[in-house]
Design a protein around this motif. Structure first.
Motif, PDB file in Angstrom:
ATOM      1  N   ILE A  98      17.105  -6.165   1.118  1.00 58.86           N
ATOM      2  CA  ILE A  98      16.544  -5.412   2.109  1.00 58.86           C
ATOM      3  C   ILE A  98      16.205  -3.941   1.491  1.00 58.86           C
ATOM      4  O   ILE A  98      15.130  -3.213   1.787  1.00 58.86           O
ATOM      5  CB  ILE A  98      17.331  -5.030   3.394  1.00 58.86           C
ATOM      6  CG1 ILE A  98      17.619  -6.490   4.209  1.00 58.86           C
ATOM      7  CG2 ILE A  98      17.113  -4.086   4.186  1.00 58.86           C
ATOM      8  CD1 ILE A  98      18.711  -6.486   5.273  1.00 58.86           C
ATOM      9  N   ALA A  99      17.165  -3.424   0.766  1.00 65.43           N
ATOM     10  CA  ALA A  99      16.626  -2.183   0.107  1.00 65.43           C
ATOM     11  C   ALA A  99      15.663  -2.291  -0.847  1.00 65.43           C
ATOM     12  O   ALA A  99      14.677  -1.292  -0.897  1.00 65.43           O
ATOM     13  CB  ALA A  99      18.043  -1.646  -0.753  1.00 65.43           C
ATOM     14  N   MET A 100      15.321  -3.266  -1.540  1.00 68.31           N
ATOM     15  CA  MET A 100      14.146  -3.247  -2.212  1.00 68.31           C
ATOM     16  C   MET A 100      12.807  -3.415  -1.256  1.00 68.31           C
ATOM     17  O   MET A 100      11.941  -2.663  -1.723  1.00 68.31           O
ATOM     18  CB  MET A 100      14.211  -4.538  -3.307  1.00 68.31           C
ATOM     19  CG  MET A 100      15.220  -4.522  -4.227  1.00 68.31           C
ATOM     20  SD  MET A 100      15.253  -6.117  -5.203  1.00 68.31           S
ATOM     21  CE  MET A 100      14.494  -5.449  -6.637  1.00 68.31           C
ATOM     22  N   GLY A 101      12.993  -3.967  -0.350  1.00 73.60           N
ATOM     23  CA  GLY A 101      11.530  -3.900   0.800  1.00 73.60           C
ATOM     24  C   GLY A 101      11.513  -2.633   1.192  1.00 73.60           C
ATOM     25  O   GLY A 101      10.339  -2.313   1.177  1.00 73.60           O
ATOM     26  N   ARG A 102      12.532  -1.909   1.545  1.00 72.57           N
ATOM     27  CA  ARG A 102      12.177  -0.454   2.201  1.00 72.57           C
ATOM     28  C   ARG A 102      11.993   0.275   0.898  1.00 72.57           C
ATOM     29  O   ARG A 102      11.095   1.386   1.277  1.00 72.57           O
ATOM     30  CB  ARG A 102      13.651  -0.144   2.729  1.00 72.57           C
ATOM     31  CG  ARG A 102      14.024  -0.919   3.917  1.00 72.57           C
ATOM     32  CD  ARG A 102      15.298  -0.301   4.587  1.00 72.57           C
ATOM     33  NE  ARG A 102      14.912   1.027   5.013  1.00 72.57           N
ATOM     34  CZ  ARG A 102      15.764   2.042   5.617  1.00 72.57           C
ATOM     35  NH1 ARG A 102      16.991   1.631   5.548  1.00 72.57           N
ATOM     36  NH2 ARG A 102      15.359   3.033   5.785  1.00 72.57           N
ATOM     37  N   ALA A 103      12.365   0.263  -0.346  1.00 69.34           N
ATOM     38  CA  ALA A 103      11.983   1.088  -1.071  1.00 69.34           C
ATOM     39  C   ALA A 103      10.407   0.763  -1.562  1.00 69.34           C
ATOM     40  O   ALA A 103       9.713   1.804  -1.996  1.00 69.34           O
ATOM     41  CB  ALA A 103      12.771   0.754  -2.703  1.00 69.34           C
ATOM     42  N   ILE A 104       9.943  -0.378  -1.700  1.00 66.16           N
ATOM     43  CA  ILE A 104       8.618  -0.543  -1.914  1.00 66.16           C
ATOM     44  C   ILE A 104       7.517  -0.327  -0.762  1.00 66.16           C
ATOM     45  O   ILE A 104       6.514   0.329  -1.032  1.00 66.16           O
ATOM     46  CB  ILE A 104       8.510  -2.096  -2.078  1.00 66.16           C
ATOM     47  CG1 ILE A 104       9.201  -2.536  -3.525  1.00 66.16           C
ATOM     48  CG2 ILE A 104       6.872  -2.347  -2.287  1.00 66.16           C
ATOM     49  CD1 ILE A 104       9.278  -4.146  -3.664  1.00 66.16           C
ATOM     50  N   SER A 105       8.197  -0.376   0.353  1.00 68.12           N
ATOM     51  CA  SER A 105       7.429   0.139   1.391  1.00 68.12           C
ATOM     52  C   SER A 105       7.152   1.684   1.635  1.00 68.12           C
ATOM     53  O   SER A 105       6.133   1.990   1.819  1.00 68.12           O
ATOM     54  CB  SER A 105       7.993  -0.365   2.889  1.00 68.12           C
ATOM     55  OG  SER A 105       7.538   0.160   3.853  1.00 68.12           O
ATOM     56  N   SER A 106       8.178   2.325   1.088  1.00 65.01           N
ATOM     57  CA  SER A 106       8.365   3.818   1.115  1.00 65.01           C
ATOM     58  C   SER A 106       7.208   4.261  -0.056  1.00 65.01           C
ATOM     59  O   SER A 106       6.680   5.186   0.154  1.00 65.01           O
ATOM     60  CB  SER A 106       9.771   4.403   1.045  1.00 65.01           C
ATOM     61  OG  SER A 106      10.347   4.093   2.104  1.00 65.01           O
TER      62      SER A 106
ATOM     63  N   PHE B 146      10.158   2.067  -9.957  1.00 66.93           N
ATOM     64  CA  PHE B 146      10.735   0.869 -10.994  1.00 66.93           C
ATOM     65  C   PHE B 146      12.218   1.391 -11.433  1.00 66.93           C
ATOM     66  O   PHE B 146      13.148   0.341 -11.493  1.00 66.93           O
ATOM     67  CB  PHE B 146       9.931   0.756 -12.155  1.00 66.93           C
ATOM     68  CG  PHE B 146       8.529   0.097 -11.785  1.00 66.93           C
ATOM     69  CD1 PHE B 146       8.521  -0.926 -11.067  1.00 66.93           C
ATOM     70  CD2 PHE B 146       7.473   0.875 -12.445  1.00 66.93           C
ATOM     71  CE1 PHE B 146       7.263  -1.736 -10.844  1.00 66.93           C
ATOM     72  CE2 PHE B 146       6.068  -0.035 -12.071  1.00 66.93           C
ATOM     73  CZ  PHE B 146       6.191  -1.201 -11.040  1.00 66.93           C
ATOM     74  N   ILE B 147      12.392   2.632 -11.484  1.00 73.02           N
ATOM     75  CA  ILE B 147      14.008   2.873 -11.884  1.00 73.02           C
ATOM     76  C   ILE B 147      14.772   2.485 -10.921  1.00 73.02           C
ATOM     77  O   ILE B 147      15.855   1.774 -11.086  1.00 73.02           O
ATOM     78  CB  ILE B 147      14.115   4.449 -12.280  1.00 73.02           C
ATOM     79  CG1 ILE B 147      13.280   4.695 -13.569  1.00 73.02           C
ATOM     80  CG2 ILE B 147      15.396   4.831 -12.449  1.00 73.02           C
ATOM     81  CD1 ILE B 147      13.118   6.064 -14.061  1.00 73.02           C
ATOM     82  N   GLY B 148      14.479   2.885  -9.412  1.00 76.73           N
ATOM     83  CA  GLY B 148      15.166   2.659  -8.323  1.00 76.73           C
ATOM     84  C   GLY B 148      15.298   1.173  -8.156  1.00 76.73           C
ATOM     85  O   GLY B 148      16.353   0.611  -7.663  1.00 76.73           O
ATOM     86  N   LEU B 149      14.260   0.171  -8.489  1.00 80.64           N
ATOM     87  CA  LEU B 149      14.395  -1.393  -8.277  1.00 80.64           C
ATOM     88  C   LEU B 149      15.248  -1.719  -9.287  1.00 80.64           C
ATOM     89  O   LEU B 149      15.897  -2.791  -9.013  1.00 80.64           O
ATOM     90  CB  LEU B 149      12.978  -1.609  -8.235  1.00 80.64           C
ATOM     91  CG  LEU B 149      12.121  -1.489  -7.226  1.00 80.64           C
ATOM     92  CD1 LEU B 149      10.611  -2.075  -7.255  1.00 80.64           C
ATOM     93  CD2 LEU B 149      12.647  -2.117  -5.858  1.00 80.64           C
ATOM     94  N   ALA B 150      15.165  -1.210 -10.468  1.00 82.97           N
ATOM     95  CA  ALA B 150      16.223  -1.655 -11.425  1.00 82.97           C
ATOM     96  C   ALA B 150      17.571  -1.481 -11.232  1.00 82.97           C
ATOM     97  O   ALA B 150      18.485  -2.401 -11.130  1.00 82.97           O
ATOM     98  CB  ALA B 150      15.701  -1.045 -12.758  1.00 82.97           C
ATOM     99  N   MET B 151      17.788  -0.291 -10.397  1.00 81.67           N
ATOM    100  CA  MET B 151      19.244   0.015  -9.987  1.00 81.67           C
ATOM    101  C   MET B 151      19.528  -0.871  -8.892  1.00 81.67           C
ATOM    102  O   MET B 151      20.893  -1.294  -8.829  1.00 81.67           O
ATOM    103  CB  MET B 151      19.267   1.332  -9.515  1.00 81.67           C
ATOM    104  CG  MET B 151      19.379   2.548 -10.644  1.00 81.67           C
ATOM    105  SD  MET B 151      20.416   2.329 -11.678  1.00 81.67           S
ATOM    106  CE  MET B 151      19.788   3.455 -12.960  1.00 81.67           C
TER     107      MET B 151
END
Length: 88
Positions: A28-36, A56-61
Motif C-alpha cells: 500500500i505504501a509503494m502504491g501511495r508513493a508512486i501515486s504521489s 527510488f530511495i523511498g521505494l527501496a526503503m
C-alpha cells in the motif's frame, strides 16, 4: 498426527499469514508513493529528476521492510527454537 506434525503445520500456517499481512503495508505504501510522485511530476515537470531520485530511495526503503518480513518469517519457519523444546 503427532505433536511435531501439528507444530510444523501450525507454524507454517502462521508464517504464511505473517508474511501475507506483513507485505500488505509496504504494498500500500509503494502504491501511495508512486501515486504521489506521479502527481508531483504532473504539477512540476521541471523537478522530475529530483522527484524520481527521492521516489527510488523511498521505494527501496519500503521494499526493505517487505524483505525483513520475509527473512524473519523464513527464520521462524526453518530455525524455530521451539522445535528443540518439543524434541527435548
Amino acid at each position: 498426527m503427532n505433536d511435531m506434525s501439528w507444530f510444523v503445520l501450525i507454524s507454517t500456517a502462521t508464517v504464511v499469514l505473517a508474511i501475507a499481512f506483513g507485505i500488505v503495508g509496504p504494498a500500500i505504501a509503494m502504491g501511495r508513493a508512486i501515486s504521489s510522485a506521479m502527481d508531483a511530476m504532473a504539477r512540476q515537470p521541471e523537478a522530475e529528476k529530483s522527484i524520481m531520485r527521492t521516489l527510488f530511495i523511498g521505494l527501496a526503503m519500503i521494499e526493505s521492510l517487505a524483505i525483513y518480513v520475509l527473512v524473519i518469517g523464513l527464520i521462524v519457519l526453518f530455525r524455530n527454537p521451539l522445535i528443540e523444546f518439543l524434541l527435548g
